[in-house]
Scaffold this active site. Structure first.
Site, short mmCIF file in Angstrom:
data_model
loop_
_atom_site.label_atom_id
_atom_site.label_comp_id
_atom_site.label_asym_id
_atom_site.label_seq_id
_atom_site.Cartn_x
_atom_site.Cartn_y
_atom_site.Cartn_z
N LYS A 17 4.65 14.88 -4.77
CA LYS A 17 3.31 14.61 -4.92
C LYS A 17 3.12 14.25 -6.29
CE LYS A 17 -0.92 17.47 -4.56
NZ LYS A 17 -1.42 18.78 -4.52
N SER B 218 -5.32 19.19 -0.96
CA SER B 218 -5.10 18.02 -1.72
C SER B 218 -3.67 17.32 -1.57
CB SER B 218 -5.39 18.25 -3.22
OG SER B 218 -4.38 18.83 -3.49
N SER C 218 -3.93 23.73 -1.25
CA SER C 218 -3.50 22.28 -1.15
C SER C 218 -2.15 22.09 -0.54
CB SER C 218 -3.88 21.84 -2.49
OG SER C 218 -4.83 21.58 -2.89
#
Lengths: 486, 94
Positions: free
Chosen positions: A80, A155, A179
């Site tokens: 990420k 996210s 997330s």
């Protein structure tokens, strides 16, 4: 099978690499090819580091040949873009960091490098991890591999989509209010948020420091244990990382769950729960019961206040953390006639709408005259939420709930109304506020063909029992074997 | 007690953000929606509840005061939008 190495999990690939039946270079090349062919439709990668990945794959190959391979040597991962990577652009999904090339590695990245993992690149996310759909990325949304009109969750939507679509073998994400777990759920993969303090946050771009935690998104439960084995542990660079021994997270996988007490909180099964989600979760509970687990009713009475607490605590911490983006030391700078104008112009140009909204909310909650009414009050309710969990774990070993009240929603559906978007995290936020671990494991599909996940939460440092229970469910079902069709 | 337009502008100033005219309207409405939702917390009696700022009871994390290498100056400056003679350059302040 050698033409679809990209579809393997870590647990499937590692033995082939170790026996030198397959080279890390081969897997990496296949993945690069697949990313080039497919990711245009998903937008899961923000940066593909083809050259870096090839170098790392070659090094891994040599290491394995010398007999010095570790469990993750040669495994291609996607990170990420909130995790800083030395020499590799790290944007955090934001214009303000669009050209930021970190001079150091996050501790988790350093540990994975040491283990010989291959970094394919950096994957998409809501800007500064603020969002539940990956639509807040400054670089365009990621699409759900199961249906490209739908959000992948957020996210860590890029991580979840890349894992589900076989554009990496596994991924690391971060979880501040769900997330990791929510996108894992919406993309039909496994997502683990460890206990607060289990994994070092050094090099994780800060959103809400008392809630943020790094964790794996993987194709199967065993892979999550393998990654956690590598990234967990104390780090002197993160004073909130806890100095507690790291067990072997593989040890309890496959152990029977007879007598395991699974708490079912009625607060998570009320109004607003999608009927497909409700029945998939009930079926998962039945499966666990069939394996010998005992279902007990527990209560987490302050659940309905979790979102309200989060949107005070998280935004307050964010407003303070994001004060560092001032156009001076790194990141975007917009011109201004003096320092104050430069700050304002830089932050206005560099931050997207949701980030600015949360900074505003946090600034307000901490401003003179409002601190007690908002921040102090929310911190007190946070203590009540933690108390709920402490009481529940006296009566059960793990708590089982849905991950999200509905399957993935349509792209654009909730963008006009921030509050509705916030409420979609209602089942995942409590674990962050309480600091307890949670895992999302696939447990079914909606009528519309979108994945559904079961959430298991455990007491602090209870990752072993979470993984044990999640593994038992996974091995008793076939959901994790389904792949989106292209 | 709703947030006024003026308060929103004041908060924006504190946060070092410039808002466009139409954004002031939008943010005022959205921040008020969220604020009204957060009011829910006032339903709870929290008298005597110790606020929780952190999930783990970490007090101070002490270490020996030893000199270890830090980030070399050049590398620390590599991402700076403007630099000169080993320093960050900012617009004139005085």
């Amino acid at each position: 099978m050698t033409d679809s190495l990209y579809s393997l999990s870590i647990s499937e690939l590692a033995p082939l690499l170790a026996r030198r039946e397959v080279s890390p270079v081969e897997v990496t090349e296949q993945l690069l090819e697949r990313i080039a062919a497919v990711d245009g439709q998903l937008n899961s990668y923000l940066t593909v580091d083809a050259d870096g990945a090839r170098v790392q794959a070659k090094a891994a190959e040599a290491r394995i040949a010398k007999g010095e391979g570790a469990p993750l040597t040669g495994i291609p991962l996607a990170l990420k873009d909130v995790l800083v990577t030395k020499g590799l652009r790290t944007t955090c999904g934001s214009r303000i960091l669009e050209n930021f090339v970190p001079p150091f590695d996050a501790t988790v990245c350093a540990r994975l490098r040491e283990a010989g993992a291959v970094f394919m690149g950096k994957v998409n996310m809501d800007e500064f991890a603020m969002g539940s759909s990956t639509e807040n990325s400054a670089f365009g949304p990621t699409h759900n591999p199961w249906n490209r009109d739908y959000i992948p969750g957020g996210s860590s939507g890029g991580s979840a989509a890349a894992v589900a679509a076989d554009l990496c073998i596994a991924s690391l994400g971060s979880d501040t209010g769900g997330s990791i777990r929510q996108p894992a759920c919406h993309c039909g993969v496994v997502g683990l948020k460890p206990t607060y303090g289990r994994v070092s946050r050094y090099g994780l771009v800060a959103y809400a420091s008392s809630l943020d935690q790094i964790g794996p998104l993987t194709k199967e439960v065993r892979d999550a244990a393998l990654l956690l084995n590598c990234i967990a542990g104390h780090d002197r660079r993160d004073s909130t990382s806890v100095d507690q021994a790291v067990p072997d997270y593989l040890a309890r996988l496959g152990r029977e769950i007879k007598g395991l007490k699974i708490g079912v909180p009625q607060e998570y099964f009320g109004e607003g729960l999608d009927p497909d989600v409700a029945s998939a979760v009930q079926a998962a509970l039945k499966t666990l019961e069939g394996l010998g687990a005992v279902l007990v009713e527990v209560s987490l009475p302050h659940t309905e206040y979790a979102v309200a607490v989060y949107y005070v605590v998280a935004v307050a911490e964010a407003s303070s953390n994001l004060a560092r983006y001032d156009g001076v030391k790194y990141g975007l700078r917009a011109e201004g006639r003096n320092l104050l104008e430069m700050y304002g112009a830089t932050r206005t140009k560099g931050f997207g709408a949701e980030v600015r909204r949360r900074i505003m909310l946090g600034t307000y909650a901490l401003s003179a005259g409002y601190y007690d009414a908002y921040y102090r009050k929310a911190s007190q309710v946070r203590a009540l939420i933690r108390g709920d969990f402490d009481r529940a774990f006296k009566e059960c070993d793990v708590v089982a709930t849905p991950v999200s009240p509905t399957p993935a929603f349509r792209l654009g559906e909730k963008m006009a109304d921030p509050l509705t978007m916030y409420l979609s995290d209602i089942f995942t936020i409590s674990a962050n506020l309480a600091g307890v671990p949670g895992i999302s494991v696939p447990c079914g599909f909606s009528g519309g063909g979108l994945p559904i996940g079961l959430q298991l939460m455990g007491p602090p440092f209870g990752e072993e029992v979470l993984l044990q229970a999640a593994y038992a469910l996974e091995q008793a079902t076939e959901w994790h074997r389904r792949k989106p069709v292209w | 007690m709703a947030l006024t337009r003026e308060e929103v502008l004041h908060v924006a100033k504190l946060a070092r953000l410039n808002l466009e005219a139409e954004e002031v309207e939008l943010f005022t409405r959205q921040l008020n929606d969220i604020r009204a939702y957060v009011e829910k917390l006032q339903e709870l009696d929290t008298a005597g509840v110790k606020p929780m700022a952190h999930a783990v009871p970490v007090c101070n994390a002490f270490r020996d005061d030893e000199v270890t290498p830090g980030l070399p100056r050049d590398e620390a400056l590599d991402n700076a939008p403007s630099r000169e003679e080993g320093s960050f350059v900012v617009p004139r302040i005085i």
